[in-house]
Design a protein around this motif. Structure first.
Motif, PDB file in Angstrom:
ATOM      1  N   ASP A 245      26.617  -5.998  28.799  1.00 24.31           N
ATOM      2  CA  ASP A 245      26.635  -4.621  28.637  1.00 24.31           C
ATOM      3  C   ASP A 245      27.627  -3.681  29.309  1.00 24.31           C
ATOM      4  O   ASP A 245      28.016  -2.529  29.497  1.00 24.31           O
ATOM      5  CB  ASP A 245      25.066  -4.174  29.275  1.00 24.31           C
ATOM      6  N   THR A 246      28.736  -4.696  29.861  1.00 26.35           N
ATOM      7  CA  THR A 246      29.709  -4.053  30.664  1.00 26.35           C
ATOM      8  C   THR A 246      31.108  -4.753  30.178  1.00 26.35           C
ATOM      9  O   THR A 246      31.955  -4.229  29.478  1.00 26.35           O
ATOM     10  CB  THR A 246      29.574  -4.172  32.195  1.00 26.35           C
ATOM     11  N   PHE A 247      31.364  -5.816  31.002  1.00 24.04           N
ATOM     12  CA  PHE A 247      32.634  -6.769  30.514  1.00 24.04           C
ATOM     13  C   PHE A 247      32.867  -6.854  29.271  1.00 24.04           C
ATOM     14  O   PHE A 247      34.082  -6.788  28.600  1.00 24.04           O
ATOM     15  CB  PHE A 247      32.777  -8.102  31.266  1.00 24.04           C
ATOM     16  N   ASN A 248      32.093  -7.067  28.290  1.00 23.19           N
ATOM     17  CA  ASN A 248      31.943  -7.560  27.015  1.00 23.19           C
ATOM     18  C   ASN A 248      32.331  -6.284  26.077  1.00 23.19           C
ATOM     19  O   ASN A 248      32.613  -6.445  24.723  1.00 23.19           O
ATOM     20  CB  ASN A 248      31.122  -8.303  26.340  1.00 23.19           C
ATOM     21  N   LEU A 249      31.925  -5.145  26.816  1.00 24.48           N
ATOM     22  CA  LEU A 249      32.338  -4.066  25.813  1.00 24.48           C
ATOM     23  C   LEU A 249      33.642  -3.475  26.339  1.00 24.48           C
ATOM     24  O   LEU A 249      34.309  -3.003  25.214  1.00 24.48           O
ATOM     25  CB  LEU A 249      31.408  -2.836  26.564  1.00 24.48           C
ATOM     26  N   ILE A 250      34.167  -3.849  27.217  1.00 25.82           N
ATOM     27  CA  ILE A 250      35.466  -3.616  27.744  1.00 25.82           C
ATOM     28  C   ILE A 250      36.562  -4.480  27.079  1.00 25.82           C
ATOM     29  O   ILE A 250      37.758  -4.224  26.548  1.00 25.82           O
ATOM     30  CB  ILE A 250      35.713  -3.706  29.248  1.00 25.82           C
ATOM     31  N   TYR A 251      36.064  -5.729  27.295  1.00 22.75           N
ATOM     32  CA  TYR A 251      36.863  -6.831  26.489  1.00 22.75           C
ATOM     33  C   TYR A 251      35.869  -7.714  25.604  1.00 22.75           C
ATOM     34  O   TYR A 251      35.295  -8.617  25.843  1.00 22.75           O
ATOM     35  CB  TYR A 251      37.374  -7.656  27.547  1.00 22.75           C
ATOM     36  N   PRO A 252      35.782  -7.186  24.135  1.00 22.64           N
ATOM     37  CA  PRO A 252      34.729  -7.591  23.327  1.00 22.64           C
ATOM     38  C   PRO A 252      35.079  -9.000  22.802  1.00 22.64           C
ATOM     39  O   PRO A 252      35.346  -9.186  21.485  1.00 22.64           O
ATOM     40  CB  PRO A 252      34.568  -6.630  22.340  1.00 22.64           C
ATOM     41  N   ILE A 253      35.188 -10.230  23.548  1.00 19.90           N
ATOM     42  CA  ILE A 253      35.781 -11.284  23.159  1.00 19.90           C
ATOM     43  C   ILE A 253      34.622 -12.447  22.928  1.00 19.90           C
ATOM     44  O   ILE A 253      34.840 -13.663  22.374  1.00 19.90           O
ATOM     45  CB  ILE A 253      36.766 -11.881  23.866  1.00 19.90           C
ATOM     46  N   MET A 254      33.329 -12.279  23.252  1.00 22.74           N
ATOM     47  CA  MET A 254      32.286 -13.199  23.316  1.00 22.74           C
ATOM     48  C   MET A 254      31.121 -12.577  22.371  1.00 22.74           C
ATOM     49  O   MET A 254      31.031 -11.365  22.104  1.00 22.74           O
ATOM     50  CB  MET A 254      31.655 -13.378  24.631  1.00 22.74           C
ATOM     51  N   ASP A 255      30.421 -13.561  21.817  1.00 25.41           N
ATOM     52  CA  ASP A 255      29.390 -13.287  20.957  1.00 25.41           C
ATOM     53  C   ASP A 255      28.043 -13.279  21.430  1.00 25.41           C
ATOM     54  O   ASP A 255      27.506 -14.377  21.922  1.00 25.41           O
ATOM     55  CB  ASP A 255      29.551 -14.272  19.559  1.00 25.41           C
ATOM     56  N   ARG A 256      27.607 -12.030  21.548  1.00 29.48           N
ATOM     57  CA  ARG A 256      26.120 -12.004  22.707  1.00 29.48           C
ATOM     58  C   ARG A 256      24.944 -12.632  21.693  1.00 29.48           C
ATOM     59  O   ARG A 256      24.199 -13.325  22.245  1.00 29.48           O
ATOM     60  CB  ARG A 256      25.968 -10.476  22.756  1.00 29.48           C
ATOM     61  N   GLN A 257      24.887 -12.535  20.541  1.00 30.28           N
ATOM     62  CA  GLN A 257      23.995 -13.096  19.859  1.00 30.28           C
ATOM     63  C   GLN A 257      23.974 -14.695  19.850  1.00 30.28           C
ATOM     64  O   GLN A 257      22.945 -15.278  20.131  1.00 30.28           O
ATOM     65  CB  GLN A 257      23.776 -12.761  18.252  1.00 30.28           C
ATOM     66  N   LEU A 258      24.982 -15.402  19.603  1.00 34.16           N
ATOM     67  CA  LEU A 258      25.198 -16.662  19.861  1.00 34.16           C
ATOM     68  C   LEU A 258      25.092 -17.060  21.185  1.00 34.16           C
ATOM     69  O   LEU A 258      24.365 -18.117  21.547  1.00 34.16           O
ATOM     70  CB  LEU A 258      26.874 -16.841  19.275  1.00 34.16           C
ATOM     71  N   PHE A 259      25.458 -16.374  22.091  1.00 36.50           N
ATOM     72  CA  PHE A 259      25.049 -16.782  23.554  1.00 36.50           C
ATOM     73  C   PHE A 259      23.823 -16.804  23.906  1.00 36.50           C
ATOM     74  O   PHE A 259      23.159 -17.600  24.564  1.00 36.50           O
ATOM     75  CB  PHE A 259      25.918 -15.949  24.453  1.00 36.50           C
ATOM     76  N   GLN A 260      23.131 -15.707  23.436  1.00 36.44           N
ATOM     77  CA  GLN A 260      21.599 -15.560  23.799  1.00 36.44           C
ATOM     78  C   GLN A 260      20.701 -16.447  22.896  1.00 36.44           C
ATOM     79  O   GLN A 260      19.552 -17.153  23.436  1.00 36.44           O
ATOM     80  CB  GLN A 260      21.092 -14.272  23.629  1.00 36.44           C
ATOM     81  N   THR A 261      21.101 -16.785  21.794  1.00 32.97           N
ATOM     82  CA  THR A 261      20.308 -17.728  20.920  1.00 32.97           C
ATOM     83  C   THR A 261      20.575 -19.224  20.769  1.00 32.97           C
ATOM     84  O   THR A 261      19.610 -19.911  20.505  1.00 32.97           O
ATOM     85  CB  THR A 261      20.386 -17.199  19.465  1.00 32.97           C
ATOM     86  N   GLU A 262      21.435 -19.530  21.465  1.00 31.63           N
ATOM     87  CA  GLU A 262      22.088 -21.122  21.437  1.00 31.63           C
ATOM     88  C   GLU A 262      22.652 -21.431  22.634  1.00 31.63           C
ATOM     89  O   GLU A 262      21.985 -22.661  23.300  1.00 31.63           O
ATOM     90  CB  GLU A 262      23.228 -21.254  20.365  1.00 31.63           C
ATOM     91  N   VAL A 263      23.332 -20.761  23.418  1.00 30.07           N
ATOM     92  CA  VAL A 263      24.129 -21.231  24.501  1.00 30.07           C
ATOM     93  C   VAL A 263      22.642 -21.256  25.690  1.00 30.07           C
ATOM     94  O   VAL A 263      22.547 -22.314  26.276  1.00 30.07           O
ATOM     95  CB  VAL A 263      25.309 -20.428  25.030  1.00 30.07           C
ATOM     96  N   LEU A 264      22.195 -19.963  25.976  1.00 30.47           N
ATOM     97  CA  LEU A 264      21.327 -19.914  26.969  1.00 30.47           C
ATOM     98  C   LEU A 264      19.916 -21.044  26.611  1.00 30.47           C
ATOM     99  O   LEU A 264      19.650 -21.589  27.546  1.00 30.47           O
ATOM    100  CB  LEU A 264      20.782 -18.415  27.246  1.00 30.47           C
ATOM    101  N   PRO A 265      19.440 -21.094  25.496  1.00 30.52           N
ATOM    102  CA  PRO A 265      18.336 -21.979  25.301  1.00 30.52           C
ATOM    103  C   PRO A 265      18.680 -23.413  25.693  1.00 30.52           C
ATOM    104  O   PRO A 265      17.790 -24.295  26.103  1.00 30.52           O
ATOM    105  CB  PRO A 265      17.981 -21.808  23.827  1.00 30.52           C
ATOM    106  N   ALA A 266      19.813 -23.830  25.146  1.00 32.55           N
ATOM    107  CA  ALA A 266      20.413 -25.092  25.594  1.00 32.55           C
ATOM    108  C   ALA A 266      20.614 -25.667  26.983  1.00 32.55           C
ATOM    109  O   ALA A 266      20.082 -26.554  27.341  1.00 32.55           O
ATOM    110  CB  ALA A 266      21.811 -25.246  24.708  1.00 32.55           C
TER     111      ALA A 266
END
Length: 704
Positions: A245-266
């Motif tokens: 909600d902050t850094f990735n709006l200033i530098y939009p280089i990460m995929d929120r959906q991928l991070f929340q649905t794959e990285v965090l659960p793993a």
């Protein structure tokens, strides 16, 4: 940024826990395949086949998405970039043509002599700006005017050097001229790197300094217990949401959906390992903690009751250090991967160092990100055609923007990444997205901000290249017509004005009022139940204010950071375009024409009240990109404004061309710039160096 609210608003895409039995709606599908669309069921969006089509052995086809109104606006911005580039190529072609015929100056204002003789100018113009009694103790510059972008190069102007030597004899000007970039990057009044442990080094033995991140049974991800922090699912959600909600709006280089649905659960299921995903997760958590601390954390210092804009942690132990150290321990395992994750890893590590005012590390990791991006695109250009292609483009342009800042302000050579611009193309945010990103874009328009930053970066690079080739200090002078330079600079300024005028209405602002809202403030937030409009009196229509003693406004989604960065970069580029006229007025006042005087006036207008120095943005300095970049430029602005009250020809321009409001705006600008440097001088060695220079020029009160 309230922990409770961020936790409640977090995505629940991770595994269910004993305390999380209610199934919430998942992320919105960006583009369902035709089969899932006909069946009216959720599509996993996998390419080339989604999960349903794989399971049922169906043909999986995706239709071209129809752009929404906002998507169309983004496409329009990118189309405008192509038009502006065409205009720039035409301008650059004219410059090359004139130069080849010997009709364009590499020195702008006529033949050079050791003691310049009177120049035959239009009588009304030459008489309007007499030289006055200005005498330099040092010889005149070997050319009528010079263009330099770096502030430390501006300090090498003979007139500026004389002022600094008279006001502050301790300034090491010879070293600055020789080793300016290395000196400014290497100024470290503290250990050169961040501490490797959260503990006091004197109490640590060589063993036992590693605190592993482990996974416990159930819903808790344990680790780092000795620091009092336990990694629960809620903690990971809160930190990742804070980052996105902050850094990735200033530098939009990460995929929120991928991070929340794959990285965090793993990670919740298997714990942290040495993979690039775990490394990126640690960096996201570190920056998430920085984002929360930057707004809610305790200020490091205060001045006369005014809190510092550096919040959270301490000078030695910045927020997020524990997570960042866990990332550092894993980065070596992913050092040479040719992957998007490798680019993201270096870029996020550079951003973290920037939030801690460690500029040398910021530069080195930014360069590493650019080189990693080149390696990815060279070894695997097909990555641009995959479903992650747009994310690769966004990472590429992020690296390009950061490189441009370093090149223009410190004269650090670029890595050659810009040679791949044609191959990469422009991002259009066509990849997958989550509901949170949709809400974030509705409130902050971060996609349009990023696209507009790309346009402005391309303009600044073209201007910088043209001005350096024509008027850089290393080029030999050629006798030209006097009007050529003024015409060319006015054309560049017109391109900048065109860029601002073509911005979407919700990004646009009034040229002479950089602090105003772009749109009526109550229209900035579509979902006012979740993010109500700001509390202050909205009738003033000011998003930024020079009143640093009032309570700063809190905007969601880093809206103020995005708007302030975009606007300030616009004024910065205009300031550079017109700054050569300041050089001429200082070193060759007897040759100043009406066009020159108007160029000086435009330069002075461009330095007034940069939004990044105003409230509330200046109170969230850990979120501001490239802090040292702005600090050095504010030093240059303070020197120029000081000279407008000391040098006869600048005094006359100030009183006759600047209007009645200029004095008030200039005084507020001086105050804002001094307070910026004062606030950072105890945290940032570069700001401390600037402060030492200012001591002999401005009355700085009792804080010495």
């Amino acid at each position: 940024m309230n922990p409770e609210s961020t936790s409640n608003n977090s995505s629940s895409a991770g595994p269910a826990t004993p305390n999380n039995s209610r199934k919430e709606r998942g992320a919105i599908a960006a583009q369902a395949c035709e089969s899932c669309r006909q069946r009216k069921q959720r599509c996993s969006e996998e390419r080339p086949k989604c999960a349903t089509c794989q399971r049922m052995n169906l043909e999986c086809k995706y239709r071209e998405p129809q752009p929404t109104k906002k998507d169309k606006t983004l496409v329009e911005i990118l189309e405008r970039l192509k038009n502006l580039e065409g205009n720039l190529r035409n301008l650059d072609g004219k410059v090359d043509s004139l130069s080849s015929r010997g009709t364009l100056p590499l020195s702008i204002y006529g033949p050079l002599h050791t003691n310049p003789p009177p120049v035959a100018l239009d009588a009304s113009r030459s008489s309007a700006w007499p030289a006055g009694n200005i005498h330099l103790q040092t010889p005149a510059s070997p050319r009528d005017v010079q263009y330099v972008s770096a502030t430390h190069k501006m300090l090498s102007w003979p007139f500026i050097q004389q002022i600094l030597e008279n006001k502050n004899p301790n300034t090491d000007l010879p070293r600055l001229e020789k080793d300016g970039a290395a000196m400014l990057l290497g100024l470290q009044g503290r250990p050169a790197t961040l501490p490797r442990s959260m503990y006091d080094p004197v109490n640590l033995s060589s063993e036992g300094t590693t605190i592993p991140l482990q996974v416990a049974s159930g819903s808790q991800v344990e680790g780092m217990q000795a620091s009092g922090l336990s990694m629960t699912w809620e903690t990971m959600q809160r930190l990742s949401k804070s980052y996105f909600d902050t850094f990735n709006l200033i530098y939009p280089i990460m995929d929120r959906q991928l991070f929340q649905t794959e990285v965090l659960p793993a990670i919740a299921s298997h714990g942290f390992d040495e993979s690039s995903s775990s490394t990126l997760a640690c960096l996201v958590f570190a920056l998430g903690e920085v984002a929360m601390s930057a707004v809610q954390g305790a200020p490091i210092t205060s001045y006369k009751g005014r809190p510092s804009g550096i919040r959270g942690g301490t000078l030695e132990r910045p927020p997020g250090l524990l997570f960042f150290n866990e990332a550092r321990k894993r980065m070596g395992f992913n050092l040479t991967e040719c992957s998007l994750e490798n680019v993201q890893m270096f870029a996020l590590a550079a951003i973290y160092h920037g939030t801690c005012c460690h500029h040398l590390e910021f530069w080195r990791l930014t360069t590493s990100a650019s080189l990693a991006c080149q390696a990815l695109l060279t070894s695997n250009p097909e990555e641009l055609t995959t479903h992650r292609g747009d994310l690769v483009r966004r990472a590429f342009w992020h690296c390009s923007i950061m490189e441009t800042c370093l090149n223009m302000e410190l004269n650090i050579p670029r890595t050659g990444l810009d040679k791949l611009e044609t191959l990469v193309g422009l991002p259009d945010f066509s990849g997958s997205f989550s509901e949170e990103d949709y809400l974030g874009n509705q409130a902050s328009h971060f996609q349009e901000h990023f696209a507009s930053q790309i346009v402005l970066r391309r303009l600044s690079v073209e201007f910088h290249t043209t001005l350096t080739n024509a008027f850089g200090p290393t080029h030999l002078p050629v006798e030209p017509p006097i009007s050529s330079a003024a015409i060319m600079m006015k054309q560049m300024a017109a391109q900048l004005d065109q860029w601002r005028g073509l911005l979407p209405v919700y990004l646009r602002w009034e040229e002479d009022n950089p602090g105003t809202f772009s749109s009526p403030p109550e229209e900035l937030y579509d979902d006012q139940s979740m993010y109500p409009p700001p509390v202050p009196d909205l009738r003033s229509n000011f998003m930024f204010t020079a009143d640093l003693d009032s309570s700063p406004v809190s905007y969601p989604y880093a809206v103020d950071i995005q708007a302030a960065s975009l606007r300030t970069r616009y004024y910065y580029v205009k300031y550079l375009v017109y700054r050569p006229f300041i050089f001429k007025a200082l070193h060759h006042p007897e040759q100043v024409t009406q066009d020159d005087a108007e160029g000086v006036a435009e330069c002075l207008k461009a330095v007034l009240k940069w939004p990044i120095t105003m409230s509330p943005t200046c109170f969230h300095k850990r979120l501001i990109p490239c802090l040292f970049f702005w600090t050095q430029n504010l030093l240059g602005i303070l020197l120029i404004l000081h000279l407008t009250q000391q040098v006869p020809i600048l005094i006359r321009i100030r009183t006759s061309l600047m209007g009645a409001k200029f004095d008030q705006d200039a005084n507020e600008t001086v105050m804002l710039c001094i307070e910026w440097i004062r606030d950072l001088k105890d945290t940032d060695p570069t700001a401390l160096w600037c402060w030492e220079i200012l001591k002999g020029i401005y009355p700085l009160g009792d804080d010495t």
